[in-house]
Design an enzyme around this catalytic site. Sequence first.
Site, PDB file in Angstrom:
ATOM      1  N   ALA A 130      -3.371 -31.110   3.043  1.00 51.65           N
ATOM      2  CA  ALA A 130      -4.257 -29.933   3.104  1.00 51.65           C
ATOM      3  C   ALA A 130      -3.435 -28.727   3.522  1.00 51.65           C
ATOM      4  CB  ALA A 130      -5.404 -30.173   4.085  1.00 51.65           C
ATOM      5  N   GLU A 364       1.095 -18.844   6.193  1.00 50.12           N
ATOM      6  CA  GLU A 364      -0.188 -18.117   6.357  1.00 50.12           C
ATOM      7  C   GLU A 364      -0.784 -17.678   5.019  1.00 50.12           C
ATOM      8  OE1 GLU A 364      -1.029 -15.768   9.755  1.00 50.12           O
ATOM      9  OE2 GLU A 364       0.759 -16.483  10.771  1.00 50.12           O
TER      10      GLU A 364
HETATM   11  C1  LIG Z   1       8.175 -22.746   8.649  1.00 51.68           C
HETATM   12  C2  LIG Z   1       6.713 -22.964   8.474  1.00 51.68           C
HETATM   13  C3  LIG Z   1       5.844 -22.679   9.523  1.00 51.68           C
HETATM   14  C4  LIG Z   1       4.477 -22.926   9.397  1.00 51.68           C
HETATM   15  N1  LIG Z   1       3.644 -22.734  10.485  1.00 51.68           N
HETATM   16  C5  LIG Z   1       2.344 -23.145  10.407  1.00 51.68           C
HETATM   17  C6  LIG Z   1       1.495 -23.113  11.567  1.00 51.68           C
HETATM   18  O1  LIG Z   1       1.894 -22.657  12.648  1.00 51.68           O
HETATM   19  N2  LIG Z   1       0.237 -23.606  11.460  1.00 51.68           N
HETATM   20  C7  LIG Z   1      -0.256 -24.108  10.291  1.00 51.68           C
HETATM   21  O2  LIG Z   1      -1.399 -24.559  10.283  1.00 51.68           O
HETATM   22  N3  LIG Z   1       0.530 -24.144   9.170  1.00 51.68           N
HETATM   23  C8  LIG Z   1       1.800 -23.687   9.202  1.00 51.68           C
HETATM   24  N4  LIG Z   1       2.613 -23.740   8.072  1.00 51.68           N
HETATM   25  C9  LIG Z   1       2.045 -24.219   6.813  1.00 51.68           C
HETATM   26  C10 LIG Z   1       1.825 -23.140   5.762  1.00 51.68           C
HETATM   27  O3  LIG Z   1       0.765 -22.299   6.136  1.00 51.68           O
HETATM   28  C11 LIG Z   1       1.616 -23.825   4.411  1.00 51.68           C
HETATM   29  O4  LIG Z   1       2.869 -24.335   4.002  1.00 51.68           O
HETATM   30  C12 LIG Z   1       1.052 -22.928   3.357  1.00 51.68           C
HETATM   31  O5  LIG Z   1      -0.266 -22.555   3.669  1.00 51.68           O
HETATM   32  C13 LIG Z   1       1.074 -23.560   1.959  1.00 51.68           C
HETATM   33  O6  LIG Z   1       0.569 -24.849   1.956  1.00 51.68           O
HETATM   34  P1  LIG Z   1       1.439 -26.031   1.284  1.00 51.68           P
HETATM   35  O7  LIG Z   1       2.803 -25.896   1.786  1.00 51.68           O
HETATM   36  O8  LIG Z   1       0.741 -27.321   1.480  1.00 51.68           O
HETATM   37  O9  LIG Z   1       1.485 -25.682  -0.246  1.00 51.68           O
HETATM   38  P2  LIG Z   1       0.417 -26.099  -1.375  1.00 51.68           P
HETATM   39  O10 LIG Z   1      -0.960 -25.692  -0.966  1.00 51.68           O
HETATM   40  O11 LIG Z   1       0.632 -27.516  -1.763  1.00 51.68           O
HETATM   41  O12 LIG Z   1       0.867 -25.165  -2.570  1.00 51.68           O
HETATM   42  C14 LIG Z   1       1.946 -25.481  -3.447  1.00 51.68           C
HETATM   43  C15 LIG Z   1       1.988 -24.393  -4.523  1.00 51.68           C
HETATM   44  O13 LIG Z   1       0.763 -24.379  -5.261  1.00 51.68           O
HETATM   45  C16 LIG Z   1       0.175 -23.091  -5.197  1.00 51.68           C
HETATM   46  N5  LIG Z   1      -1.279 -23.215  -5.155  1.00 51.68           N
HETATM   47  C17 LIG Z   1      -2.036 -23.971  -4.315  1.00 51.68           C
HETATM   48  N6  LIG Z   1      -3.328 -23.794  -4.580  1.00 51.68           N
HETATM   49  C18 LIG Z   1      -3.412 -22.892  -5.599  1.00 51.68           C
HETATM   50  C19 LIG Z   1      -4.496 -22.299  -6.330  1.00 51.68           C
HETATM   51  N7  LIG Z   1      -5.759 -22.578  -6.058  1.00 51.68           N
HETATM   52  N8  LIG Z   1      -4.185 -21.419  -7.322  1.00 51.68           N
HETATM   53  C20 LIG Z   1      -2.878 -21.104  -7.600  1.00 51.68           C
HETATM   54  N9  LIG Z   1      -1.824 -21.646  -6.960  1.00 51.68           N
HETATM   55  C21 LIG Z   1      -2.092 -22.522  -5.963  1.00 51.68           C
HETATM   56  C22 LIG Z   1       0.723 -22.464  -3.917  1.00 51.68           C
HETATM   57  O14 LIG Z   1       0.636 -21.049  -3.948  1.00 51.68           O
HETATM   58  C23 LIG Z   1       2.154 -22.978  -3.939  1.00 51.68           C
HETATM   59  O15 LIG Z   1       2.935 -22.182  -4.792  1.00 51.68           O
HETATM   60  C24 LIG Z   1       3.959 -23.447   8.176  1.00 51.68           C
HETATM   61  C25 LIG Z   1       4.829 -23.682   7.097  1.00 51.68           C
HETATM   62  C26 LIG Z   1       6.184 -23.467   7.239  1.00 51.68           C
HETATM   63  C27 LIG Z   1       7.092 -23.789   6.079  1.00 51.68           C
END
Ligand SMILES: Cc1cc2nc3c(=O)[nH]c(=O)nc-3n(C[C@H](O)[C@H](O)[C@H](O)COP(=O)(O)OP(=O)(O)OC[C@H]3O[C@@H](n4cnc5c(N)ncnc54)[C@H](O)[C@@H]3O)c2cc1C
Length: 380
Positions: A130, A364
Amino acid sequence: MNFELTKEQEMTKKMVRDFADGVIRPRAVEIDEKAEFPKDIFDEMGKLGLLGIPFPEEYGGSGGDTLTYALAVEEIGKVCGSTGLSYAAAVSLGASPIYYFGTEEQKQKYLVPLAKGEGLASFGLTEPNAGSDAGGTQTRAELKGDQYVINGEKCWITNAEYARSITVTAVSGKREDGKNIISAFIVPKDTPGMRITSPYEKMGVRGSNTSEIILEDVEIPKENVLGDPNGGFKQFLYTLDGGRISIAALALGIAQASLDKALAYAKERKQFGQPISKFQAIQFKLADIAMEVELARNMVFKAAWLKDQGKPFSKEAAFAKLYASETAFRSANQAIQIHGGYGYMREYEVERFLRDAKLLEIGEGTSEIQRMVIARQLGC
Ligand SMILES: Cc1cc2nc3c(=O)[nH]c(=O)nc-3n(C[C@H](O)[C@H](O)[C@H](O)COP(=O)(O)OP(=O)(O)OC[C@H]3O[C@@H](n4cnc5c(N)ncnc54)[C@H](O)[C@@H]3O)c2cc1C
């Protein structure tokens, strides 16, 4: 319309710039190289009141506004993306939800020490399955008597290893229409069953702590539900809107630093008998970066101002985050280009800017998600 900062905003900006230049800048290369969280720097920042800027004095803060806080994030971001990210996350994701949604008791118990800089907090939303779809959380919280029992897993949570409390989201029940109810829970550090490790080897923001959290039968009293038990989903959307302004401010800092370094280098580096800044190809790159940095700054300031006025700011926060993060990446990339081969070398720092900036297009809410937020606001 007044584009001038207030006296207080100018003073905070100068104080943070002096601190960033004197204390963080000399350590920035090492923080990145060793991927070491600068705990002592955060202790100092706490003493200076930086962790409490946007919170009222009655909760241990300094009663500043969002714009003042954004100025502080930008100044720190200019010298160190890692410290900037951990700072932005501590305030916007760690402390702010408790300020926005916490009960008076929760604010006194958890927010006051954070605002006074006695520790950091984290926000655990993302899970292995998620991410962008954060509402698809699989972590579960089951009410047993007066206790919630939480089971699940969170990934990539900023500052968690150094946090005194972590706010985690979990499914706590079902609505009448069959959809999940999400609640947020304040979990104090050292609560039995919560394991925090930092196993990630990151491309950039390497000195910012990024942790995995495993929750196994973590028992939390009912009074640790953050505000309204049915409000978890709305709470995290609002928290992320606010957080986006700070990520945009951090991106602005990296973009400005890229411009400063590229300009200084272009004036100094001579080829074909003259400084490369005399070549129109280089001038056009610098002109584009300067323009984009200024446009990003205007958008960050406007989003912060709207929030401070209590007006809707969701679309503008997405504009600011999207534009500033992509500007930071482009600026850092062009700064490397202007440095030529030297830019590819670690010691010139601009390659670090590029690695750090990349995260800001992901965390974010990715750039794609920002465009979705904007499109939704347009009524699509
Ligand atoms: C260094 C770091 C620090 C972080 N800190 C925090 C934190 O403090 N707290 C926290 O809760 N999270 C944190 N995160 C998580 C971060 O918020 C997520 O990585 C981010 O929201 C994306 O989620 P995901 O990596 O699962 O990518 P995914 O949701 O799997 O997305 C993969 C790709 O698909 C695209 N995509 C997904 N859905 C759609 C859609 N509907 N339409 C078009 N494109 C789409 C995305 O844009 C992306 O290009 C952190 C991440 C990193 C790397």
